[in-house]
Design a protein around this motif. Structure first.
Motif, PDB file in Angstrom:
ATOM      1  N   TYR A   1       0.827  -1.198   0.000  1.00 29.42           N
ATOM      2  CA  TYR A   1       0.000   0.000   0.000  1.00 29.42           C
ATOM      3  C   TYR A   1       0.868   1.258   0.000  1.00 29.42           C
ATOM      4  CZ  TYR A   1      -3.889  -2.983   1.536  1.00 29.42           C
ATOM      5  OH  TYR A   1      -4.851  -3.953   1.627  1.00 29.42           O
ATOM      6  N   ARG A   2       0.385   2.282  -0.684  1.00 31.45           N
ATOM      7  CA  ARG A   2       0.877   3.643  -0.485  1.00 31.45           C
ATOM      8  C   ARG A   2      -0.269   4.384   0.182  1.00 31.45           C
ATOM      9  NH1 ARG A   2       1.167   8.766  -3.181  1.00 31.45           N
ATOM     10  NH2 ARG A   2       3.162   9.806  -2.729  1.00 31.45           N
ATOM     11  N   LEU A   3      -0.035   4.841   1.400  1.00 30.96           N
ATOM     12  CA  LEU A   3      -1.127   5.421   2.182  1.00 30.96           C
ATOM     13  C   LEU A   3      -0.635   6.534   3.092  1.00 30.96           C
ATOM     14  CD1 LEU A   3      -0.700   4.260   5.302  1.00 30.96           C
ATOM     15  CD2 LEU A   3      -1.613   2.165   4.291  1.00 30.96           C
ATOM     16  N   ARG A   4      -1.580   7.254   3.616  1.00 32.57           N
ATOM     17  CA  ARG A   4      -1.291   8.225   4.659  1.00 32.57           C
ATOM     18  C   ARG A   4      -2.469   8.242   5.627  1.00 32.57           C
ATOM     19  NH1 ARG A   4      -2.125  14.404   2.327  1.00 32.57           N
ATOM     20  NH2 ARG A   4      -4.294  14.156   1.626  1.00 32.57           N
ATOM     21  N   HIS A   5      -2.235   8.785   6.821  1.00 37.24           N
ATOM     22  CA  HIS A   5      -3.308   8.837   7.816  1.00 37.24           C
ATOM     23  C   HIS A   5      -3.224  10.139   8.601  1.00 37.24           C
ATOM     24  CE1 HIS A   5      -0.406   7.945  11.018  1.00 37.24           C
ATOM     25  NE2 HIS A   5       0.065   6.979  10.242  1.00 37.24           N
ATOM     26  N   ARG A   6      -4.317  10.473   9.251  1.00 39.14           N
ATOM     27  CA  ARG A   6      -4.366  11.686  10.058  1.00 39.14           C
ATOM     28  C   ARG A   6      -3.444  11.542  11.270  1.00 39.14           C
ATOM     29  NH1 ARG A   6      -8.107  15.329   8.444  1.00 39.14           N
ATOM     30  NH2 ARG A   6      -9.867  14.558   7.191  1.00 39.14           N
ATOM     31  N   LEU A   7      -2.996  12.673  11.802  1.00 39.76           N
ATOM     32  CA  LEU A   7      -2.072  12.704  12.922  1.00 39.76           C
ATOM     33  C   LEU A   7      -2.773  13.181  14.196  1.00 39.76           C
ATOM     34  CD1 LEU A   7       0.946  14.417  11.129  1.00 39.76           C
ATOM     35  CD2 LEU A   7       0.563  11.957  11.457  1.00 39.76           C
ATOM     36  N   TYR A   8      -2.274  12.762  15.349  1.00 41.46           N
ATOM     37  CA  TYR A   8      -2.835  13.206  16.627  1.00 41.46           C
ATOM     38  C   TYR A   8      -2.759  14.720  16.769  1.00 41.46           C
ATOM     39  CZ  TYR A   8      -3.053   8.398  18.330  1.00 41.46           C
ATOM     40  OH  TYR A   8      -3.365   7.084  18.498  1.00 41.46           O
ATOM     41  N   LYS A   9      -1.695  15.316  16.253  1.00 35.98           N
ATOM     42  CA  LYS A   9      -1.530  16.774  16.397  1.00 35.98           C
ATOM     43  C   LYS A   9      -2.311  17.555  15.345  1.00 35.98           C
ATOM     44  CE  LYS A   9       2.762  16.785  13.688  1.00 35.98           C
ATOM     45  NZ  LYS A   9       4.216  17.041  13.727  1.00 35.98           N
ATOM     46  N   GLY A  10      -3.006  16.821  14.466  1.00 33.75           N
ATOM     47  CA  GLY A  10      -3.800  17.461  13.429  1.00 33.75           C
ATOM     48  C   GLY A  10      -3.171  17.344  12.065  1.00 33.75           C
ATOM     49  N   GLY A  11      -3.991  17.407  11.036  1.00 34.30           N
ATOM     50  CA  GLY A  11      -3.506  17.304   9.671  1.00 34.30           C
ATOM     51  C   GLY A  11      -3.218  15.867   9.262  1.00 34.30           C
ATOM     52  N   TRP A  12      -2.532  15.756   8.119  1.00 35.50           N
ATOM     53  CA  TRP A  12      -2.220  14.449   7.557  1.00 35.50           C
ATOM     54  C   TRP A  12      -0.722  14.190   7.613  1.00 35.50           C
ATOM     55  CZ3 TRP A  12      -5.802  10.931   5.766  1.00 35.50           C
ATOM     56  CH2 TRP A  12      -7.114  11.402   5.641  1.00 35.50           C
ATOM     57  N   GLY A  13      -0.358  12.926   7.816  1.00 35.46           N
ATOM     58  CA  GLY A  13       1.041  12.528   7.762  1.00 35.46           C
ATOM     59  C   GLY A  13       1.511  12.403   6.326  1.00 35.46           C
ATOM     60  N   ARG A  14       2.783  12.105   6.141  1.00 37.51           N
ATOM     61  CA  ARG A  14       3.331  11.943   4.804  1.00 37.51           C
ATOM     62  C   ARG A  14       2.883  10.610   4.209  1.00 37.51           C
ATOM     63  NH1 ARG A  14       7.899   8.618   4.784  1.00 37.51           N
ATOM     64  NH2 ARG A  14       8.690   8.047   6.840  1.00 37.51           N
ATOM     65  N   TRP A  15       3.036  10.468   2.920  1.00 37.67           N
ATOM     66  CA  TRP A  15       2.697   9.221   2.253  1.00 37.67           C
ATOM     67  C   TRP A  15       3.697   8.141   2.657  1.00 37.67           C
ATOM     68  CZ3 TRP A  15      -1.824   8.476   0.085  1.00 37.67           C
ATOM     69  CH2 TRP A  15      -2.548   9.587  -0.361  1.00 37.67           C
ATOM     70  N   LEU A  16       3.186   6.957   2.985  1.00 35.05           N
ATOM     71  CA  LEU A  16       4.002   5.842   3.459  1.00 35.05           C
ATOM     72  C   LEU A  16       3.825   4.632   2.560  1.00 35.05           C
ATOM     73  CD1 LEU A  16       2.927   6.040   7.218  1.00 35.05           C
ATOM     74  CD2 LEU A  16       5.030   6.995   6.234  1.00 35.05           C
ATOM     75  N   SER A  17       4.863   3.816   2.478  1.00 39.42           N
ATOM     76  CA  SER A  17       4.781   2.524   1.798  1.00 39.42           C
ATOM     77  C   SER A  17       4.718   1.450   2.879  1.00 39.42           C
ATOM     78  CB  SER A  17       6.003   2.311   0.908  1.00 39.42           C
ATOM     79  OG  SER A  17       5.956   1.022   0.312  1.00 39.42           O
ATOM     80  N   ARG A  18       3.677   0.628   2.867  1.00 38.88           N
ATOM     81  CA  ARG A  18       3.488  -0.410   3.881  1.00 38.88           C
ATOM     82  C   ARG A  18       3.078  -1.724   3.216  1.00 38.88           C
ATOM     83  NH1 ARG A  18       5.996   2.553   6.399  1.00 38.88           N
ATOM     84  NH2 ARG A  18       5.550   3.544   8.422  1.00 38.88           N
ATOM     85  N   GLU A  19       3.680  -2.828   3.710  1.00 42.96           N
ATOM     86  CA  GLU A  19       3.300  -4.154   3.244  1.00 42.96           C
ATOM     87  C   GLU A  19       2.374  -4.797   4.276  1.00 42.96           C
ATOM     88  OE1 GLU A  19       6.788  -3.424   3.390  1.00 42.96           O
ATOM     89  OE2 GLU A  19       6.522  -2.608   1.371  1.00 42.96           O
ATOM     90  N   LEU A  20       1.386  -5.527   3.794  1.00 44.06           N
ATOM     91  CA  LEU A  20       0.428  -6.198   4.673  1.00 44.06           C
ATOM     92  C   LEU A  20       0.416  -7.693   4.363  1.00 44.06           C
ATOM     93  CD1 LEU A  20      -1.911  -5.983   6.781  1.00 44.06           C
ATOM     94  CD2 LEU A  20      -3.460  -5.847   4.819  1.00 44.06           C
ATOM     95  N   PHE A  21       0.705  -8.491   5.372  1.00 51.01           N
ATOM     96  CA  PHE A  21       0.620  -9.944   5.260  1.00 51.01           C
ATOM     97  C   PHE A  21      -0.848 -10.320   5.433  1.00 51.01           C
ATOM     98  CE2 PHE A  21       1.672 -14.142   7.610  1.00 51.01           C
ATOM     99  CZ  PHE A  21       1.520 -14.859   6.437  1.00 51.01           C
ATOM    100  N   VAL A  22      -1.462 -10.819   4.365  1.00 49.12           N
ATOM    101  CA  VAL A  22      -2.902 -11.074   4.351  1.00 49.12           C
ATOM    102  C   VAL A  22      -3.185 -12.494   4.827  1.00 49.12           C
ATOM    103  CG1 VAL A  22      -4.984 -11.134   2.936  1.00 49.12           C
ATOM    104  CG2 VAL A  22      -3.201  -9.435   2.470  1.00 49.12           C
ATOM    105  N   ARG A  23      -3.779 -12.614   6.003  1.00 47.62           N
ATOM    106  CA  ARG A  23      -4.181 -13.917   6.544  1.00 47.62           C
ATOM    107  C   ARG A  23      -5.683 -13.988   6.784  1.00 47.62           C
ATOM    108  NH1 ARG A  23      -0.702 -17.664   8.892  1.00 47.62           N
ATOM    109  NH2 ARG A  23      -2.400 -18.249  10.282  1.00 47.62           N
ATOM    110  N   GLY A  24      -6.299 -12.861   7.105  1.00 48.89           N
ATOM    111  CA  GLY A  24      -7.728 -12.843   7.360  1.00 48.89           C
ATOM    112  C   GLY A  24      -8.072 -13.402   8.727  1.00 48.89           C
TER     113      GLY A  24
END
Length: 204
Positions: A27-50
């Motif tokens: 995934y290329r994603l970003r999320h909101r921050l506790y201090k407000g606004g949005w964080g930078r774009w991140l690259s994250r891998e997800l091991f899919v097991r369900g």
């Protein structure tokens, strides 16, 4: 704490990075921050097991539990032995199967036993930093008088040894730090705390 929701995550890219026995998504994603606004774009891998389920078979008459032991690739480079004692467990891979259905099916496949009443212990994410596995954990009543032996589905490469042990021996194993599976650790600690009340209900 902030009341973040799924809508506080933006996904720019979602692709399959690997497909094999399991799947990894990138995934290329970003999320909101506790201090407000949005964080930078991140690259994250997800091991899919369900979703998955585990059950600790317990015989209140004999005051015994059952464990299954098998080779685990994840323990191959860290443990003295990659054969790990665990709960009966399996992945929920059919939409019409409930966690209880899967627990009973796996108990028959992995240990040749029938699970009767089931007591819910907990539901939780196993390792949410990199996996989407959501785990349903139970204690299940079983007759373990003649249980034990070798099981598993050959077509899935399973080679499983089912072993029965007394509650006393199981607690000694726990106290000696010999339980290395997290699901097993949680279930045995739960049984230690709830055994007396459980026996009263199941033997009434």
């Amino acid at each position: 704490m902030a009341d973040f929701k799924r809508s506080d995550v933006e996904i720019d890219e979602d692709r399959a990075a690997w497909r094999g026995f399991f799947q990894v998504r990138e995934y290329r994603l970003r999320h909101r921050l506790y201090k407000g606004g949005w964080g930078r774009w991140l690259s994250r891998e997800l091991f899919v097991r369900g979703p998955a389920v585990g059950v600790l078979p317990y015989d209140p008459v004999l005051d015994c539990i059952l464990q299954v032991e098998q080779f685990r690739v994840g323990a191959m480079n860290r443990s003295a032995s990659p054969w790990i004692a665990e709960l009966v467990a399996g992945i929920i891979d059919k939409p019409d199967e409930s966690p209880e259905d899967v627990a009973r099916r796996e108990a028959l496949e992995e240990a040749g036993i029938d699970i009767q009443e089931m007591e819910a212990i907990a539901e939780y994410y196993s390792s949410p930093g990199g996996s989407d596995e959501y785990f349903y954990l139970y204690c299940g009543r079983a007759n373990l008088a003649t249980a034990g032996g070798f099981f598993g589905l050959a077509e899935e490469g399973e080679d499983i040894c089912a072993k029965v042990m007394s509650f006393t021996d199981a607690m000694a194993m726990l106290d000696a730090g010999q339980v290395s599976s997290a699901h097993n650790l949680i279930a045995l600690q739960w049984l230690r705390l709830n055994r007396d009340a459980l026996r009263q209900r199941w033997l009434a």
